[in-house]
Write a protein that holds these residues in place. Structure first.
Motif: not given
Length: 787
Positions: A205, A207, A380, A383, A389, A391
């Motif tokens: 993931t 983001i 959420t 993530y 993941a 961010l």
């Protein structure tokens, strides 16, 4: 007049006049296609792009009869980096631009009028040297401030120390989110992600939070798409439907200024659903450290001293049933709980976090961000549960808000809860500019002990109103426009200074406020065969001379050398850029073994460091640059500001809860774009055929309620000032939000300057943080009306 690349190439001596360019700029037929008999006069030179877009594209340049005629990518050891974007290609036109400063100038009008007369280099440098000597004698070296743009690679490394002056480079810019993140992980310069972007293929993931990477770091687009092809789910969270959002798996629109609220809601969901990594938190973070309930400070062996490995923080040891140093042998730290130690009530950081998060429900986060609850839940879950993941955020969006430190802090905690820091395929931080890679420690050029720069006394924006000793500014680049918000206050400050110098290749807006102007050559020009060198993207790059300095310009190295000579200090400087670069390569870092100037020349200016082939990944040993060497979630120095743990804070200005929003209901953003790097390339005429002038973007609903039609001239205003521009209606922006791409020079606007309206109010608590207060450019309220 539009100047196409085709017409520009065809233009000879008569063609340049027809195109409206100064005939003195060009030698006859300089850009004509060479006949076969002339091809022997061609040469190749190798350099790289020094703009701070982070691409650091390496160039193979073709020079014909002393003129640069072709730019193509140089061959990196890692072929993925053999790229060039439109900004690099446009240098062919920009080098020969009519905006080039051709000779030193002296002001004859008022500051800001832009009235100058040409003078000789000797007069210019003598004037500067005499004034700097006078100021240093009367007021001390700290009365001189060197203000440098980050695009200037040779950033005058010696004069500030030789004069005892102050030196600033983008003070207060791009540090808002880093302030929150780096308090947790330790220094990493601007809060970049811990893992190299080429590691994204291992992520499940990704983001992007206010991160438009496909615009602002074009040369990293391949890593975006490779990660997507490898199965990563890419989610873009941004108020605007950006280029990156259009290529992602999911776009989530968010109310501007509420990034922290979203991340706090995500933290609550992770805690409620037990999606956190308990072992990771105990072993690698400060989550088990004990917080005193009486003063909100961490409990240490000696509470009267600073914490760290020598004065360790205490945890509750489940083996002994007592408080013990976190780094003592045999200690098994308890993650949660409340205890009494020597009569003092304490609780773990993790327990404090859970209590602090009770106020940040998903319902609350949804109301703040205007994102549906089910979307926050799905985000959420992706993530926290799908595997490694990332961010990743940017510099031009959520960073430039007064509450950005809370966002950075919350992001670090999300990474800690899920074990995504120090993990293959993980990371938290700024995802732009390929800012993380293998590196090496270069050597230095040593100055005698008596020469030391004065540490920067305050964020440069504070020089405008706080007591200080600055009397002169040596402006290198376009910092007077680009490095300050609220331009009218900056202009008032400039008028109080004794002396202002600007050094730049182009007649940028800062030039008009200067007493003396020096024409610097571009990064392609030099008096010397070797120009510069840097470590970037796991390689060492060498910049060679491509062409001679154009007009009467001089390289930054030569300007510093000649000015030092006027000051009687040139004996302390390297004699040539090559001598300086050899000193930098004189390092015992094993990553530089075998890399010499000769080897770099043989390899066309590019050599890979002696480092592993796999992507760089930070903190894989889980040793952090913090006092405890742990990932520190709790910031005790921020306790009195109620920010020891991230606590939501409304934007400083652009909030519906601010009464000013009734008068000025629109939030104004400056966005990054692929067409420029801050204010660089604003005058690139090839690019401007595509990006034709400043356009104030506004949602059709906001335009309709104000009687504004697409393309009309509008005025953007607030109590600080105003500017005028043509407008562009677009559904890509939310109602209540307007946008103008950053960096446009004053002369390109219909009227005014975009910095006339921007918010310059600092958040006081941020003075305690690593980088000091961020300039909240985007945390700005305005109104718009039709002209």
């Amino acid at each position: 007049m539009n100047i196409s690349r085709r017409n520009f190439i065809k233009a000879g001596a008569t063609g340049t006049a027809a195109l409206g360019l100064s005939g003195s700029l060009f030698s006859k037929n300089w850009f004509q296609t060479a006949a076969a008999k002339e091809e022997s006069k061609e040469k190749l030179a190798f350099t790289y792009h020094t703009t701070n877009c982070g691409g650091r594209c390496a160039f193979q340049c073709t020079v014909r009869e002393g003129k640069l005629v072709k730019i193509v990518p140089n061959n990196w050891t890692d072929k993925r980096f053999s790229t060039v974007c439109l900004k690099g290609l446009s240098e062919l036109e920009r080098i020969y631009s009519p905006d080039r400063l051709q000779t030193p100038l002296k002001r004859v009008g008022e500051r800001g009028e832009g009235k100058f007369v040409p003078i000789s280099w000797d007069e210019a440098l003598t004037t500067i040297a005499n004034k700097l000597k006078e100021l240093k004698s009367k007021h001390g070296g700290d009365s001189i401030l060197f203000s440098c743009s980050s695009t200037v690679e040779y950033g005058y490394p010696f004069l500030p120390s030789l004069l005892g002056a102050q030196f600033a480079i983008e003070s207060g810019i791009d540090i808002g989110l880093a302030n929150g993140l780096e308090e947790c992980i330790g220094g990493q310069a601007y809060g970049y992600v811990q893992n190299e972007t080429s590691d994204w293929v291992n992520s499940r993931t990704i983001i992007y939070l206010g991160c438009n990477i496909l615009e602002t770091t074009l040369t990293d687009s391949k890593f975006f798409f490779k990660a997507k092809d490898a199965g990563a789910k890419i989610i873009v969270i941004d108020p605007t439907y950006t280029t990156t959002a259009s290529k992602a798996n999911q776009w989530i629109g968010i109310k501007p200024g509420t990034d922290a609220a979203l991340l706090l809601g995500m933290i609550s969901l992770i805690l409620e659903n037990n999606w956190y990594q308990q072992d990771y938190l105990v072993q690698n973070t400060s989550a088990p450290f004990l917080v005193r309930e009486d003063n909100q400070q961490l409990l240490k062996v000696n509470d009267a001293a600073e914490g760290g490995e020598k004065n360790p923080y205490l945890v509750w040891d489940t083996n002994s049933g007592s408080a013990r140093p976190f780094n003592a042998a045999g200690v098994k730290a308890q993650l949660e709980g409340k205890f009494t130690v020597n009569g003092i009530k304490v609780k773990t950081v993790f327990t404090s976090l859970k209590e602090n998060q009770k106020q940040y429900t998903v319902k609350w986060a949804s109301e703040k961000t205007e994102i549906p609850e089910e979307i926050i839940y799905g985000l959420t879950s992706d993530y926290a549960t799908r595997g490694p993941a990332v961010l990743g955020w940017g510099f031009g969006g959520g960073d430039k808000w007064a509450n950005s430190d809370v966002t950075g802090h919350a992001g670090a905690i999300l990474g800690a809860l899920t074990g995504n820091i120090g993990r293959v395929g993980g990371s938290v931080g700024n995802a732009l500019y390929h800012g993380t890679s293998w590196s090496a420690k270069l050597g230095t050029w040593e100055l005698p002990e008596q020469f030391k720069a004065t540490p920067l006394q305050m964020t440069t924006q504070d020089f405008r109103e706080k007591p200080n000793n600055v009397k002169a500014v040596i402006n290198i680049g376009n910092t007077l426009q680009q490095h300050f918000a609220n331009l009218s206050k900056t202009i008032d400050w400039i008028h109080t200074l004794d002396f202002v110098v600007t050094i730049d290749p182009f007649h940028n807006p800062s030039v008009n406020f200067s007493d003396i102007v020096l024409p610097a050559s571009t990064s392609f020009e030099s008096e010397y065969e070797i120009k510069n060198m840097q470590v970037n993207r796991s390689h060492v790059l060498l910049s060679q001379k491509v062409i001679e300095p154009f007009h009467k310009s001089k390289s930054d190295f030569q300007i510093e050398k000649e000015l030092a000579a006027k000051l009687g200090l040139d004996q302390y400087l390297p004699k040539t850029p090559e001598e300086y670069q050899r000193a930098r390569l004189n390092s015992d870092d094993p990553a530089l073994k075998g890399i010499t100037i000769e080897a770099l020349i043989k390899n066309n200016g590019i050599m890979r460091l002696n480092v592993p082939d796999e992507p760089y990944r930070g903190f894989m040993d889980q040793k952090y640059d913090t006092p405890s060497t742990k990932l520190e979630l709790y910031h005790e120095k921020m306790a009195e500001d109620h920010q020891a743990l991230p606590t939501f804070d409304e934007p400083g200005e652009a909030s519906s809860e601010n009464s000013l929003s009734k008068k000025y209901p629109l939030q104004f953003s400056q966005a990054h774009t692929k067409y420029r790097v801050h204010s660089q390339f604003t005058n690139a005429k090839w690019i401007n055929q595509i990006d034709q002038g400043p356009k104030l973007e506004i949602n059709p609903k906001d335009a309709k309620s104000r009687g504004i039609q697409n393309g009309e001239i509008v005025e953007v205003f607030n109590d600080r000032g105003s500017f005028k521009a043509h407008c562009k209606l677009t559904e890509a922006l939310r109602p209540g939000q307007i946008r103008l791409y950053e960096g446009w020079w004053t002369k390109h606007m219909v009227g005014g300057n975009l910095q006339n309206v921007t918010n310059d109010q600092f958040n006081p608590r941020q003075y305690k943080l690593r980088y000091g207060p961020v300039i909240p450019y985007n945390d700005t309220l305005v109104e718009v009306k039709k002209i």
